[in-house]
Design a protein around this motif. Structure first.
Motif, PDB file in Angstrom:
ATOM      1  N   GLU A 118      -8.772 -15.220   6.131  1.00  0.00           N
ATOM      2  CA  GLU A 118      -9.469 -14.001   5.702  1.00  0.00           C
ATOM      3  C   GLU A 118      -8.497 -12.864   5.376  1.00  0.00           C
ATOM      4  N   HIS A 119      -8.972 -11.950   4.509  1.00  0.00           N
ATOM      5  CA  HIS A 119      -8.358 -10.631   4.289  1.00  0.00           C
ATOM      6  C   HIS A 119      -6.890 -10.715   3.869  1.00  0.00           C
ATOM      7  N   LEU A 120      -6.640 -11.414   2.793  1.00  0.00           N
ATOM      8  CA  LEU A 120      -5.263 -11.721   2.399  1.00  0.00           C
ATOM      9  C   LEU A 120      -4.733 -10.756   1.337  1.00  0.00           C
ATOM     10  N   GLY A 121      -3.443 -10.457   1.419  1.00  0.00           N
ATOM     11  CA  GLY A 121      -2.768  -9.708   0.369  1.00  0.00           C
ATOM     12  C   GLY A 121      -3.051  -8.216   0.335  1.00  0.00           C
ATOM     13  N   GLN A 122      -3.526  -7.650   1.433  1.00  0.00           N
ATOM     14  CA  GLN A 122      -3.944  -6.247   1.434  1.00  0.00           C
ATOM     15  C   GLN A 122      -2.778  -5.306   1.737  1.00  0.00           C
ATOM     16  N   MET A 123      -2.591  -4.314   0.881  1.00  0.00           N
ATOM     17  CA  MET A 123      -1.629  -3.251   1.138  1.00  0.00           C
ATOM     18  C   MET A 123      -2.265  -2.212   2.054  1.00  0.00           C
ATOM     19  N   GLU A 124      -1.427  -1.416   2.698  1.00  0.00           N
ATOM     20  CA  GLU A 124      -1.892  -0.493   3.737  1.00  0.00           C
ATOM     21  C   GLU A 124      -2.357   0.845   3.170  1.00  0.00           C
ATOM     22  N   TYR A 125      -3.503   1.312   3.669  1.00  0.00           N
ATOM     23  CA  TYR A 125      -3.982   2.670   3.418  1.00  0.00           C
ATOM     24  C   TYR A 125      -3.711   3.535   4.642  1.00  0.00           C
ATOM     25  N   LYS A 126      -3.406   4.821   4.375  1.00  0.00           N
ATOM     26  CA  LYS A 126      -3.209   5.788   5.456  1.00  0.00           C
ATOM     27  C   LYS A 126      -3.779   7.135   5.052  1.00  0.00           C
ATOM     28  N   ASP A 127      -4.104   7.923   6.074  1.00  0.00           N
ATOM     29  CA  ASP A 127      -4.516   9.305   5.829  1.00  0.00           C
ATOM     30  C   ASP A 127      -3.306  10.155   5.506  1.00  0.00           C
ATOM     31  N   SER A 129       0.094   3.502   1.398  1.00  0.00           N
ATOM     32  CA  SER A 129       1.308   4.013   2.033  1.00  0.00           C
ATOM     33  C   SER A 129       2.582   3.464   1.399  1.00  0.00           C
ATOM     34  N   GLY A 130       2.458   2.409   0.587  1.00  0.00           N
ATOM     35  CA  GLY A 130       3.622   1.787  -0.011  1.00  0.00           C
ATOM     36  C   GLY A 130       4.123   0.578   0.746  1.00  0.00           C
ATOM     37  N   GLU A 147      -5.681  -2.373  -7.173  1.00  0.00           N
ATOM     38  CA  GLU A 147      -4.487  -1.544  -6.996  1.00  0.00           C
ATOM     39  C   GLU A 147      -3.895  -1.687  -5.592  1.00  0.00           C
ATOM     40  N   SER A 148      -4.670  -2.244  -4.662  1.00  0.00           N
ATOM     41  CA  SER A 148      -4.202  -2.376  -3.276  1.00  0.00           C
ATOM     42  C   SER A 148      -3.863  -3.819  -2.921  1.00  0.00           C
ATOM     43  N   PHE A 149      -3.718  -4.674  -3.919  1.00  0.00           N
ATOM     44  CA  PHE A 149      -3.507  -6.100  -3.674  1.00  0.00           C
ATOM     45  C   PHE A 149      -2.076  -6.519  -4.007  1.00  0.00           C
ATOM     46  N   SER A 150      -1.498  -7.336  -3.146  1.00  0.00           N
ATOM     47  CA  SER A 150      -0.163  -7.892  -3.354  1.00  0.00           C
ATOM     48  C   SER A 150      -0.245  -9.412  -3.415  1.00  0.00           C
ATOM     49  N   SER A 151       0.060  -9.983  -4.572  1.00  0.00           N
ATOM     50  CA  SER A 151       0.087 -11.438  -4.708  1.00  0.00           C
ATOM     51  C   SER A 151       1.178 -12.056  -3.844  1.00  0.00           C
ATOM     52  N   GLU A 152       2.299 -11.353  -3.728  1.00  0.00           N
ATOM     53  CA  GLU A 152       3.416 -11.891  -2.946  1.00  0.00           C
ATOM     54  C   GLU A 152       3.024 -12.013  -1.472  1.00  0.00           C
TER      55      GLU A 152
END
Length: 497
Positions: free
Chosen positions: A369-378, A386-387, A463-468
């Motif tokens: 589950e929940h694969l390839g997700q980049m991080e969000y921050k406030d 967040s990069g 925009e928040s997805f990383s294939s790598e």
């Protein structure tokens, strides 16, 4: 290489995707790592282009068609659809469509999102006096009112429940655990209404005109919030909205002064069909009474791109396994894709009871589950990428060989920001996601999930997805699948309760 969305490459990848759909040899030729990443990206771009995948809606149907096509092309046998029907409530996910609005004595208020399965209004909405609700508010006072209530932050008791104070392994970039509980707080608030406070039960048949929840979240974080309908099926009958803490200050003041408001929530209710999709990647004993199954499972529904994209992960794992001749596969892979994650009365259909003849052959489990997700921050009132990547969690049953193998796979594939957690050993948080089926079935197994920083919003997309990151996570889980396939039962026997 990390692929992100921009307007220039969107159509390029859609073309690649269409070519992939229509050229069987192209899919099979994607052995070049960069081409694999592009294929993975194109799948996700396709999924994202249709919006949230709620069971039975068009986006979900398109996603399921793609999964079925890929499973068939990868030699999965006996694909079966177990259908059921349910009452699906839905509205627009776009604020600018003005399907859900709030005005207070003529002043337009900023609304973060809608309360799924709460109710609906007519085109002009409902007008009534605001009432600030707390635990001491008599129920007979809420009839004919639009109630307003606060959802506080994560209480200490839940911090202790969700806290990761120990781990079996952490990559060097996570050696110093400094978890600010932001994801746990996120989870708590979106579950508070129906799971903890049970306000859905309180409001049902109460005569309230509407309800507005003030989230203790920044405007960016609250935008697009989509909550679990959770345990109780059906629609509450009281239309509800969410506002962030900034708008909430003005709203709370208005409610305490008993001002009048107009709440609008235009929605539709439709009888929808959904289905479990299951099938087999044969092992050498497939079709024989002595065959045993490794369960690969995931959800197929959710409000955003990586919630849920585990089906794509399973396809890539199957591609790995197909490199091994059938006569060298000691066990058959049983694939089960469950569409009940964000449905009312979630998990009310028990696939494993319906297919007890298959379930009793399951000897190990992997939840994907929940694969390839980049991080969000406030960042102040904004909720932005967040990069870096979300943290990856590899959950394992309590057996040192299972744990050691997970650590080895992580090192082999050089993934960062990753924990190995064994919740049964204490202090390592609870199992999250479908990997906990291993725990429920009392068999060896693993689960993979992430810190889910953008999990409960309809807004996090391509925009928040990383294939790598996706492929590193898949490679790890493919290795662990092979380990479970080849290990003898004594080697991976789990500890009893």
């Amino acid at each position: 290489m990390v692929f992100h969305f921009n307007s220039n490459n969107k159509y390029y990848y859609l073309v690649i995707l269409l070519l992939t759909f229509n050229t069987h040899s192209l899919t099979k030729a994607l052995s070049n790592p960069n081409l694999i990443l592009e294929e993975v990206y194109s799948w996700h771009l396709f999924k994202d282009s249709y919006g949230p995948t709620f069971s039975g809606n068009l986006s979900w149907q398109k996603y399921m068609e793609l999964l079925e096509r890929e499973l068939l092309e990868n030699g999965v046998k006996g694909l079966t659809k177990d259908f059921f029907e349910y009452e699906r409530w839905y509205t627009s996910n776009e604020k600018n469509d003005h399907q859900w609005t709030l005005t207070i004595e003529g002043k337009q208020m900023d609304v973060a999102s809608y309360w799924a399965y709460s109710g609906l209004t007519g085109k002009t909405g409902v007008k009534g006096k605001l009432l600030y609700y707390n635990q001491d508010t008599p129920k007979d006072l809420i009839k004919g009112k639009i109630i307003v209530f606060d959802i506080g932050g994560l209480p200490e008791s839940f911090k202790r429940f969700s806290e990761i104070s120990k781990h079996e392994y952490a990559t060097e970039d996570l050696q110093q655990i400094q978890d600010n509980n932001s994801t746990s707080d996120y989870w708590y608030q979106v579950n508070y209404i129906t799971r903890f406070a049970k306000l859905d039960e309180y409001l049902k048949d109460s005569g309230a005109l509407g309800a507005i929840a003030i989230l203790d979240m920044s405007p960016g974080r609250a935008e697009g919030i989509y909550t679990f309908p959770l345990i109780r099926p059906g629609i509450i009958g009281v239309p509800g909205l969410y506002v962030d803490r900034v708008s909430g200050n003005e709203l709370r003041d208005a409610a305490l002064k008993s001002k009048y408001a107009n709440l609008k929530l235009l929605a539709n209710v439709q009888n929808s069909k959904a289905y479990f999709l299951s099938g087999f990647l044969p092992g050498k004993h497939f079709g024989e009474d002595k065959d045993q199954f490794i369960l690969l499972t995931t959800h197929t529904d959710g409000p955003n791109l990586t919630q849920e994209n585990g089906g794509f992960g399973i396809i890539k794992i199957v591609e790995h396994l197909n490199r091994i001749p059938v006569n060298q596969r000691n066990k058959t892979i049983l694939i089960v894709m469950d569409p009940q994650h964000f449905m009312p009365g979630r998990h009310s259909v028990d696939w494993f009871k319906l297919h007890a003849n298959l379930s009793n052959r399951i000897v190990s489990v992997l939840g994907i589950e929940h694969l390839g997700q980049m991080e969000y921050k406030d960042f102040g009132n904004q909720f932005k990428l967040s990069g870096t990547t979300d943290k990856t969690y590899i959950y394992t049953q309590d057996n040192q060989n299972l744990i050691n193998q997970a650590i080895y796979a992580i090192k082999q594939h050089k993934i960062g920001r990753t924990y190995v957690l064994c919740p049964d050993r204490g202090g390592q948080g609870p199992w999250t996601g479908m990997g906990n089926l291993a725990q429920k079935m009392k068999v060896p197994g693993y689960g993979i999930s992430t810190s889910m920083s953008g999990y409960w919003s309809t807004k996090s997309g391509i925009e928040s997805f990383s294939s790598e990151l996706f492929m590193k996570q898949v490679d790890i889980m493919a290795d662990l699948t092979l380990y479970l396939m080849n290990a003898n039962s004594e080697e991976i026997q789990i500890k009893g309760p």
